[in-house]
Each structure stands twice: as structure tokens, then as C-alpha cells.
Design an enzyme around this catalytic site. Structure first.
Site, mmCIF file in Angstrom:
data_model
loop_
_atom_site.group_PDB
_atom_site.id
_atom_site.type_symbol
_atom_site.label_atom_id
_atom_site.label_comp_id
_atom_site.label_asym_id
_atom_site.label_seq_id
_atom_site.Cartn_x
_atom_site.Cartn_y
_atom_site.Cartn_z
ATOM 1 N N LYS A 166 1.432 -11.323 -14.646
ATOM 2 C CA LYS A 166 1.504 -11.398 -13.250
ATOM 3 C C LYS A 166 0.156 -12.109 -12.539
ATOM 4 O O LYS A 166 -0.583 -11.877 -12.827
ATOM 5 C CB LYS A 166 2.002 -10.217 -12.597
ATOM 6 N N GLY B 123 6.940 -13.253 -3.539
ATOM 7 C CA GLY B 123 7.927 -14.176 -3.281
ATOM 8 C C GLY B 123 8.765 -14.299 -4.799
ATOM 9 O O GLY B 123 9.306 -15.258 -5.008
ATOM 10 N N HIS C 242 13.751 -1.013 -8.339
ATOM 11 C CA HIS C 242 12.708 -1.177 -7.155
ATOM 12 C C HIS C 242 13.001 -0.196 -6.178
ATOM 13 O O HIS C 242 14.037 -0.565 -5.295
ATOM 14 C CB HIS C 242 12.866 -2.639 -6.962
ATOM 15 N N LYS D 193 14.631 -10.207 -3.464
ATOM 16 C CA LYS D 193 15.763 -9.350 -3.272
ATOM 17 C C LYS D 193 16.863 -9.924 -2.327
ATOM 18 O O LYS D 193 16.729 -11.111 -1.677
ATOM 19 C CB LYS D 193 15.073 -8.226 -1.934
ATOM 20 N N GLU E 188 2.789 -2.787 -6.259
ATOM 21 C CA GLU E 188 2.069 -3.898 -5.373
ATOM 22 C C GLU E 188 2.308 -3.270 -3.875
ATOM 23 O O GLU E 188 3.312 -2.704 -3.483
ATOM 24 C CB GLU E 188 2.456 -5.362 -5.450
ATOM 25 N N ASN F 4 2.647 -4.897 0.032
ATOM 26 C CA ASN F 4 2.996 -5.853 1.008
ATOM 27 C C ASN F 4 2.336 -5.398 2.276
ATOM 28 O O ASN F 4 2.979 -4.602 2.965
ATOM 29 C CB ASN F 4 4.356 -6.209 1.336
ATOM 30 N N ARG G 68 2.201 -6.155 5.276
ATOM 31 C CA ARG G 68 2.560 -7.009 6.629
ATOM 32 C C ARG G 68 4.309 -6.099 6.825
ATOM 33 O O ARG G 68 4.581 -5.381 6.048
ATOM 34 C CB ARG G 68 2.856 -8.339 6.197
#
Ligand code: ADP
Ligand code: ADP
Ligand code: MG
Length: 455
Positions: free
Chosen positions: A159, A165, A209, A237, A289, A291, A293
Site C-alpha cells: 500500500k 481513492g 470496512h 465505496k 487509515e 481521512n 477531512r
């Protein structure tokens, strides 16, 4: 010092969404746009607009200098970055603040820690949050990746630390395939993010997820429960829900508290999401992870908690402390979001830009459509294909599903192919109705469906 002039450094449905919250707070909205977006809904809605460059994102929405220049010229007091583009760019956040403006999001150093996936893994471990077995930080070279992959045992995932994205990720089943995957992931991440750094994780084949929404004010942090985002194609997604029906109340509490602990450990400010893989056999969860935002799928959380997350992030950016304590945040009913993309599900999801000749937006109880569309709008080929998000809410998942089916039937987007037809079929799929899926279920279902149709 509440913000009165807000610049929106993004486009599409999220620019529209941010303007709505800003307007309710009485702010003057300044919308930047590329030459291709001069006729966009976000531009039509804004109080003031600035053309920041040609269609290509690199020359417009990723052009930090042009955006900062627009902010200076228009007297903006704050910049909302939306999602994608510069939203997780620490240097941009720093540059905004260096000009004396507010970046609506975390501090640059928080983005550096939590936006870099390898660094975020370390921060999670330090905060006592379980992570997927994998490398300690980034791997230096292929030889180290080989040693680590043997130690973790195949299959593994390579990764990109800067990835997002769904890009810069490869699954490796056996040692012979490692070199090619390593090279591809590095090259893809370098091209997309300007940083080819990689790390390794054990590949978890049948995980869900599940992610936790948090909001912090730099001192305190609270969570808004979780979202189930396992229905993905190419690790992106397609359909999201809240809450996740597979969690017991005890596991939900442990998961959400772990997210708050991690957010607090970095003094998180703004809206953020901590993503996890969840094993519904064992009940174990692993942080993957953060995000740093607002996310595409934030509306399902707004529907079950009754909180306008974008409004809250703007208030926090204006210097207000969190106005909700954890006890104030309840969870009610069930929400589902279907991402409506300009892609043709019958042609391998080929992008389908073009003019929307007719549009009917669904309404009625518990129905919301966050979109960039209006009738006659020409969908641009330059940007990602998201046209809108159809969101429904009802008291239970059982009644939210027929409501989604009804709303999908009402939605009419004429002139271009969209993923509406895919969602109509998903709503009818027995596994979806039962909530029995994992992160690779959709791709397997699509492959089986294609085989069936071509027989
Ligand atoms: P979400 O969970 O909000 O859907 P995604 O990671 O799918 O998050 O990203 C949302 C949008 O932002 C997508 O359009 C995606 O292509 C874009 N994106 C995500 N990460 C990055 C990044 N690091 N740089 C540029 N664009 C990104
Ligand atoms: P991005 O930044 O592109 O969103 P993520 O790390 O969130 O990258 O991973 C994207 C998706 O890839 C996840 O939602 C999940 O479906 C899958 N994935 C990521 N890590 C693993 C893993 N270790 N094992 C199995 N699937 C994974
Ligand atoms: Mg992710």
C-alpha cells in the site's frame, strides 16, 4: 472570531454542500472554479466566484498558488478544502494559515501524521488501537518487502503511504508476484500523489470496512458512531450505511472509543474519519487509515445523529469549542447512501460525461439527494464521476431499503448513463437485503452477474 467570508477550494456536490452550511451560518461564499466549471451549480449558487485556471485539476483545483491568490484578492477569512484535491495536503493547510487565514480542517502537522498511512499506523499503535499486522513504517526496498511479506505470511497487501481513492494498492498472493506489485504500486502512487513510499499489511480477505466519524476541537473529541462501507468496487465505496448492523453494542462502544482515543492523542481539530477492517467472525477490528477531512459518505451519519457535520466543522474553524458532549449524540434509525456516478454499469463502468437532458430529483419522507446536477448541465469529463448521493433514512434498515428502492425509481437522469441501474439491482440482491457482505462481495457479484448475462 466567527468566519464571515468563506472560500470553497473544491467543486461538485461537496462545494454545493459546503455552501449550504456556510449560508445557514450567514457566511459570504466565494467559489473558485476551473474554466470547465464556469456553469456549475456551485458557481451559480455562490455569492462570488473566481476562475482559477484551465480544466485540468493540476492547473486549477490542485493549483495552491492560484487558490491562495484568489483568497487574498477576495478577502476570504477561511478556506474549506472539501474532499480530494488539496484537502489532505499539509503544505496547503500550512500555507493557508501562514497567510493568516483559517484552514477548515486539522493543523498541517496533524495531516502530516494522520494523512500519511504508515505514520498513522504508528500513531494508532501508540494510542493502543489495533492495526492490521504489517510493516513498522515504510519499507525501504524490495528486499525488505520480501523479508517482511514472508514474516507476515502471504497474501499481503502493498500500500502507498500517501495513497487515497483506492489507488496505489496491490494484493499479492505469492512471492513471485511481489516485485511486479511493488513496482506498480510505487509508480501509481508517484504519479497520483508525488510520493511512491510503500508499506505492507496482511491481506484480510473477508473483512468489512467499518469507519468511525469523529469531530474534534483541538482539545476534546467526540464520535458520531460508525458507517458500514463494505460495498466497494476497485476499493472505492459505492453504497454506505449507518449504523453497521453487525456490531453488538459492546463492540460498537469499543470501536468508537478507540477512534476517539486516537483522535484525542493527536489533538485532532475538525471532522475526520478513522477507517477499520472488521472481522465479523471474531469481532476483531483493525485500524487501516484516517481521512483528515469531511468524507463523501458523511450524510448517512448526519441522518442517524441529526447533526450537520459541515456546519459543526465550520463553527470549530471559527474558534468555537465542540458544542456537543458524547452524551448529547444519539443514534436513531438507519440511513443508506447510493453513490450515483456518471458511469455505465453495462459497459464496465466506463465514464459517461455529457449533457443531462432531463432531471427529476426524488423527494418525500426521509429522502435526500446531494448533487451537482441541474437539468441541462453538461457533466465534465475532467473530474471524478460522482454526480450525487441519494440518501434515505427510516426507523429501521428493513424499512429504509424499500424507501431506497422507491427513491431510485423516482430518480431520473436523462441523456447520460449512470449507476442508478446498478443500485436498483443491488437493492433487490438477497445478500444486500440480509446485510451479508464484505469488501469483495460486490466485485464477486458483478463478475457472477456478467457471466450470467453473457451466457
Ligand atoms: P471517501 O471515503 O470520502 O469516499 P475517498 O478516499 O474515496 O474517500 O476519496 C474521496 C474523493 O477524494 C475521491 O474523489 C478520491 O478520488 C479523492 N481522493 C482521495 N484521496 C486523495 C488524494 N490523496 N489525493 C487526491 N484525491 C484523493
Ligand atoms: P484508500 O486510502 O485508497 O481509501 P485504504 O487503506 O482505506 O485506502 O483501503 C481501501 C480499501 O482497500 C479498504 O476499504 C478495503 O476494502 C481494502 N483494504 C485495505 N487494506 C486492506 C487489508 N489489509 N486487507 C484487506 N483489504 C484491505
Ligand atoms: Mg480509505
Amino acid at each position: 472570531m466567527a468566519i464571515s467570508r468563506l472560500l470553497i477550494a473544491n467543486r461538485g456536490e461537496i462545494a454545493v454542500r459546503v455552501q449550504r452550511a456556510a449560508r445557514e451560518l450567514g457566511m459570504h461564499t466565494i467559489q473558485v472554479h476551473s474554466a470547465a466549471d464556469a456553469d456549475s451549480l456551485a458557481v451559480r449558487m455562490a455569492d462570488e466566484t473566481v476562475n482559477i485556471g484551465p480544466p485540468s485539476a493540476a492547473k486549477s483545483y490542485l493549483n495552491a498558488a492560484a487558490i491562495l491568490d484568489a483568497a487574498r484578492k477576495t478577502g476570504a477569512e477561511a478556506v474549506h478544502p472539501g474532499y480530494g484535491f488539496l484537502s489532505e495536503n499539509a503544505a496547503f493547510a500550512d500555507a493557508v494559515e501562514a497567510m493568516g487565514l483559517v484552514f477548515v480542517g486539522p493543523r498541517g502537522d496533524t495531516i502530516r501524521t494522520m494523512g500519511d498511512k504508515a505514520a498513522a499506523r504508528s500513531a494508532a499503535q501508540k494510542a493502543g488501537v489495533p492495526v492490521v499486522p504489517g510493516s513498522e513504517g515504510k519499507v525501504d526496498d524490495l528486499a525488505e518487502a520480501r523479508r517482511l511479506a514472508e514474516a507476515i505470511s502471504y497474501p499481503v497487501m502493498v500500500k502507498a503511504s500517501a495513497g487515497g481513492g483506492g489507488r496505489g494498492i496491490r494484493v499479492v498472493d505469492a512471492p513471485a508476484a511481489l516485485e511486479a506489485a511493488y513496482d506498480q504500486a510505487t509508480a501509481e502512487a508517484k504519479a497520483a500523489f508525488g510520493d511512491g513510499g510503500l508499506y505492507l499489511e496482511k491481506f484480510i480477505p473477508r473483512a468489512r470496512h467499518i469507519e468511525v466519524q469523529v469531530l474534534g476541537d483541538g482539545v476534546d473529541a467526540v464520535h458520531f458512531y460508525e458507517r458500514e462501507c463494505s460495498l466497494q468496487r476497485r476499493r472505492q465505496k459505492i453504497w454506505e450505511e449507518a449504523p453497521a448492523i453487525v456490531l453488538t453494542p459492546a463492540i460498537r462502544e469499543r470501536l468508537c472509543n478507540s477512534a476517539v482515543a486516537l483522535a484525542k492523542s493527536v489533538g485532532y481539530r475538525g471532522a475526520g474519519t478513522l477507517e477499520y477492517l472488521y472481522d465479523d467472525q471474531s469481532g476483531d477490528f483493525y485500524f487501516i487509515e484516517m481521512n483528515t477531512r469531511i468524507q463523501v459518505e458523511h450524510p448517512v451519519t448526519e441522518m442517524i445523529t441529526g447533526v450537520d457535520l459541515v456546519r459543526e466543522m465550520l463553527r470549530i474553524a471559527g474558534g468555537e469549542p465542540l458544542r456537543l458532549t458524547q452524551n448529547d449524540i444519539g443514534l436513531r434509525g438507519h440511513a443508506i447512501e447510493a453513490r450515483i456516478n456518471a458511469e455505465d454499469p453495462d459497459r464496465d463502468f466506463r465514464p459517461s460525461p455529457g449533457v443531462v437532458t432531463g432531471l427529476h430529483i426524488p423527494g418525500g419522507p426521509g429522502t435526500r439527494f446531494d448533487t451537482l446536477l441541474y437539468a441541462g448541465y453538461a457533466v465534465s469529463p475532467f473530474y471524478d464521476s460522482l454526480l450525487g448521493k441519494l440518501i434515505v433514512w427510516d426507523h429501521s434498515r428493513e424499512s429504509a431499503l424499500p424507501r431506497l428502492r422507491r427513491a431510485l425509481d423516482e430518480l431520473k437522469i436523462e441523456g447520460i448513463a449512470t449507476t442508478t441501474s446498478l443500485h436498483r439491482r443491488l437493492v433487490e440482491a438477497p445478500d444486500v437485503a440480509a446485510g451479508a457482505f464484505h469488501t469483495r462481495w460486490l466485485e464477486q457479484w458483478l463478475a457472477a452477474d456478467k457471466a450470467e448475462r453473457t451466457r
